[in-house]
Design a protein around this motif. Structure first.
Motif, short mmCIF file in Angstrom:
data_model
loop_
_atom_site.label_atom_id
_atom_site.label_comp_id
_atom_site.label_asym_id
_atom_site.label_seq_id
_atom_site.Cartn_x
_atom_site.Cartn_y
_atom_site.Cartn_z
N LEU A 157 0.80 -1.22 0.00
CA LEU A 157 0.00 0.00 0.00
C LEU A 157 0.83 1.27 0.00
O LEU A 157 0.33 2.34 -0.33
CB LEU A 157 -0.96 0.01 1.20
CG LEU A 157 -1.99 -1.12 1.22
CD1 LEU A 157 -2.88 -1.02 2.45
CD2 LEU A 157 -2.84 -1.11 -0.05
N ALA A 158 2.10 1.17 0.36
CA ALA A 158 2.98 2.34 0.36
C ALA A 158 3.21 2.76 -1.09
O ALA A 158 3.34 1.92 -1.99
CB ALA A 158 4.29 2.02 1.04
N ASP A 159 3.24 4.07 -1.34
CA ASP A 159 3.41 4.59 -2.69
C ASP A 159 4.74 5.32 -2.80
O ASP A 159 4.88 6.44 -2.32
CB ASP A 159 2.26 5.54 -3.02
CG ASP A 159 2.32 6.08 -4.44
OD1 ASP A 159 3.29 5.80 -5.16
OD2 ASP A 159 1.39 6.79 -4.82
N PRO A 160 5.74 4.71 -3.45
CA PRO A 160 7.07 5.30 -3.53
C PRO A 160 7.27 6.25 -4.72
O PRO A 160 8.40 6.65 -5.01
CB PRO A 160 7.97 4.07 -3.68
CG PRO A 160 7.14 3.13 -4.49
CD PRO A 160 5.72 3.35 -3.99
N THR A 161 6.20 6.64 -5.38
CA THR A 161 6.31 7.42 -6.61
C THR A 161 7.16 8.67 -6.46
O THR A 161 7.95 9.00 -7.34
CB THR A 161 4.90 7.80 -7.11
OG1 THR A 161 4.11 6.62 -7.21
CG2 THR A 161 4.97 8.46 -8.47
N THR A 162 7.03 9.38 -5.35
CA THR A 162 7.76 10.64 -5.17
C THR A 162 9.06 10.48 -4.40
O THR A 162 9.81 11.44 -4.26
CB THR A 162 6.90 11.69 -4.45
OG1 THR A 162 6.65 11.25 -3.11
CG2 THR A 162 5.59 11.95 -5.17
N TRP A 163 9.35 9.30 -3.89
CA TRP A 163 10.53 9.12 -3.05
C TRP A 163 11.84 9.45 -3.76
O TRP A 163 12.68 10.15 -3.18
CB TRP A 163 10.58 7.72 -2.46
CG TRP A 163 9.42 7.39 -1.55
CD1 TRP A 163 8.43 8.24 -1.12
CD2 TRP A 163 9.12 6.13 -0.98
NE1 TRP A 163 7.54 7.58 -0.32
CE2 TRP A 163 7.94 6.27 -0.21
CE3 TRP A 163 9.73 4.89 -1.04
CZ2 TRP A 163 7.38 5.22 0.49
CZ3 TRP A 163 9.17 3.83 -0.33
CH2 TRP A 163 8.00 4.00 0.43
#
Length: 108
Positions: A74-80
């Motif tokens: 569920l974690a969204d790493p798109t901007t990391w």
């Protein structure tokens, strides 16, 4: 009692084989990235991502695979990686401005 010459038992080339090939880098506080808490930080570190630079260079697909393998889909790493590039460059003001537009690491 004769003294043993230990220097012939281990040569310096034997020792070099066990050294890590990656130079040591002091770990960064990955929790400064919006959307990364202590648990995810630990998962990333276990996967070999310990610095902002390494996070910036990691592709989103790789990050999603790491999270999925750790049962954190569920974690969204798109901007990391974008946030990590700013942190690695020491652009804290720009990072803060970006993070104000995010919610849980996602674009709001």
């Amino acid at each position: 009692i004769p003294k043993r010459d230990w220097s012939s038992d281990v040569c310096s080339s034997d020792l070099k084989e066990d050294l890590p090939t990656k130079p040591y880098a002091r770990p960064d506080d990955l929790t400064r990235i919006e959307g990364i808490g202590p648990k995810i930080s630990g998962v990333l570190q276990s996967a070999g991502i310990t610095t902002y630079q390494e996070l910036a260079e990691a592709g989103v697909d790789r990050l999603q695979t790491i999270l999925s393998d750790a049962a954190l889909p569920l974690a969204d790493p798109t901007t990391w990686p974008e946030q990590a590039r700013l942190a690695a460059a020491g652009q804290w003001g720009e990072l803060e401005t970006l993070q104000e537009t995010l919610k849980g690491g996602r674009r709001a």
